[in-house]
Design a protein around this motif. Structure first.
Motif, short mmCIF file in Angstrom:
data_model
loop_
_atom_site.label_atom_id
_atom_site.label_comp_id
_atom_site.label_asym_id
_atom_site.label_seq_id
_atom_site.Cartn_x
_atom_site.Cartn_y
_atom_site.Cartn_z
N ASN A 45 -31.55 -38.14 -65.78
CA ASN A 45 -31.56 -37.87 -64.33
C ASN A 45 -31.70 -36.40 -63.98
O ASN A 45 -31.70 -36.03 -62.80
CB ASN A 45 -30.29 -38.43 -63.68
CG ASN A 45 -29.01 -37.78 -64.21
OD1 ASN A 45 -29.03 -36.71 -64.82
ND2 ASN A 45 -27.88 -38.44 -64.00
N GLY A 46 -31.80 -35.52 -64.98
CA GLY A 46 -31.99 -34.11 -64.72
C GLY A 46 -30.72 -33.37 -64.35
O GLY A 46 -30.74 -32.15 -64.10
N LYS A 47 -29.57 -34.08 -64.35
CA LYS A 47 -28.31 -33.47 -63.91
C LYS A 47 -27.20 -33.50 -64.96
O LYS A 47 -26.44 -32.55 -65.11
CB LYS A 47 -27.81 -34.16 -62.64
CG LYS A 47 -28.78 -34.10 -61.47
CD LYS A 47 -28.25 -34.91 -60.29
CE LYS A 47 -29.23 -34.89 -59.13
NZ LYS A 47 -28.74 -35.71 -57.97
N ASP A 48 -27.08 -34.65 -65.65
CA ASP A 48 -25.97 -34.79 -66.59
C ASP A 48 -26.32 -35.82 -67.65
O ASP A 48 -27.41 -36.39 -67.65
CB ASP A 48 -24.68 -35.20 -65.85
CG ASP A 48 -24.87 -36.45 -64.99
OD1 ASP A 48 -25.35 -37.48 -65.53
OD2 ASP A 48 -24.56 -36.42 -63.78
N ASN A 50 -24.28 -38.56 -68.30
CA ASN A 50 -23.26 -39.59 -68.06
C ASN A 50 -23.63 -40.95 -68.63
O ASN A 50 -22.74 -41.74 -68.97
CB ASN A 50 -23.00 -39.73 -66.55
CG ASN A 50 -22.26 -38.52 -65.98
OD1 ASN A 50 -21.71 -37.73 -66.73
ND2 ASN A 50 -22.26 -38.39 -64.67
N VAL A 71 -27.45 -30.21 -70.75
CA VAL A 71 -28.40 -30.17 -69.64
C VAL A 71 -28.39 -28.76 -69.07
O VAL A 71 -27.35 -28.25 -68.66
CB VAL A 71 -28.03 -31.18 -68.53
CG1 VAL A 71 -29.01 -31.06 -67.37
CG2 VAL A 71 -28.05 -32.60 -69.09
N GLU A 72 -29.55 -28.13 -69.08
CA GLU A 72 -29.72 -26.79 -68.54
C GLU A 72 -31.06 -26.71 -67.81
O GLU A 72 -32.08 -27.17 -68.32
CB GLU A 72 -29.70 -25.73 -69.65
CG GLU A 72 -28.36 -25.57 -70.35
CD GLU A 72 -28.41 -24.55 -71.48
OE1 GLU A 72 -27.34 -24.04 -71.83
OE2 GLU A 72 -29.51 -24.29 -72.02
N ASP A 73 -31.04 -26.13 -66.62
CA ASP A 73 -32.27 -25.94 -65.83
C ASP A 73 -33.03 -27.24 -65.64
O ASP A 73 -34.27 -27.27 -65.65
CB ASP A 73 -33.17 -24.90 -66.50
CG ASP A 73 -32.49 -23.55 -66.67
OD1 ASP A 73 -31.72 -23.17 -65.77
OD2 ASP A 73 -32.71 -22.90 -67.71
N GLY A 74 -32.28 -28.33 -65.48
CA GLY A 74 -32.91 -29.63 -65.25
C GLY A 74 -33.53 -30.25 -66.49
O GLY A 74 -34.27 -31.24 -66.38
#
Length: 271
Positions: A45-48, A50, A71-74
């Motif tokens: 999802n580009g965020k985490d 989970n 996750v870094e910079d999306g």
């Protein structure tokens, strides 16, 4: 034909051409509209992370060894900046659930230098592990999940190193009608040198055919993915009826000493 009729016919032709010009769309636009109409699932999802489970060799499930997956910079990154050197701790990150018939599309790139002491074969090497066992079922010191590996390789600036190869940890496949026990087979893809982004796609049809594609062009295909009855890890996964064919499984990404970025990991369920 009199001049009035000629005029009428000519007007109809002109109108038809005009309407065709107005309603025609460039191929690229049509392709983009078709893609948007399909129900692609964004696994990343580009965020985490989970919806992902992490398993490293020698570590309990859920331990993100040296914060390797992050996750870094999306981007979903496999990073070794916290490692002093390679210590043989292979890792995998599993998306939740199992899948059988689908298309998997991934955008990836290899970045920077391999961690010091990493194995030569693992230089700019990662993998999409398909039809895999669950992270929970892996043994503590198991290197790789029993699965079909769609191997991702980056160029070294000189040699040919095709990507989208196939490797078979604990498994076998059928190619050209023959069961092959060779661990890795190369695709027909070109070599991608440098840190460029590469988009690849895998089409999976349960226990039947698996196809590897780049830019819509098939570079490798095989069928009948199955457990290797001689492999000690695979032996624990073979069902009681003895059927070796693998029809579904997990999807995971690797960490095996090569820094890698994933910009997109998306899946389309096939009927």
């Amino acid at each position: 034909m009199n001049s009035i009729k000629k005029c009428g016919v000519l007007s109809m032709v002109v109108l038809s051409i005009a309407l065709t010009a107005c309603t025609s769309k460039p191929k690229a636009q049509k392709a983009e509209e078709t893609k948007s109409a399909e129900n692609w699932i964004q696994l990343f999802n580009g965020k985490d992370l989970n919806d992902w489970d992490i398993k490293f060799k020698g570590e309990e499930l859920g331990v993100n060894y040296k914060n390797t997956f992050r996750v870094e910079d999306g981007l979903l990154r496999v990073s070794y900046d916290n490692w002093d050197g390679w210590d043989g701790t292979f890792g995998h990150i599993f998306y939740k659930g199992e899948f059988s018939h689908y298309k998997l599309r991934v955008e990836y790139r290899f970045v920077g230098d391999q961690v010091k002491g990493g194995p030569g074969w693992a230089y700019r090497n990662n993998g999409l592990m398909l039809h895999g066992q669950s992270a929970e079922s892996m043994e503590l010191d198991q290197d790789f999940p029993t699965s079909i590996e769609v191997q991702l390789l980056g160029g070294n600036g000189t040699d040919d190193r095709p990507t989208l190869n196939v490797c078979t940890p604990g498994t076998n496949i059928v190619m050209d009608g023959l069961l092959t026990e060779q661990h890795c087979m190369s695709s027909d893809s070109k070599t991608f040198h440098g840190d460029q982004w590469v988009t690849v796609e895998v089409e999976v049809h349960g226990g039947d055919v698996i196809r590897h594609l780049i830019d819509g062009k098939e570079v490798l295909s095989y069928e009948k993915p199955q457990y290797d009855p001689k492999d000690k890890y695979a032996q624990t996964l073979i069902p009681e009826n003895g059927d070796l064919i693998i029809t579904k499984g997990t999807i995971s990404l690797q960490a095996e000493s090569g820094p890698t970025d994933f910009r997109k990991v998306e899946l389309l369920i096939l009927e």
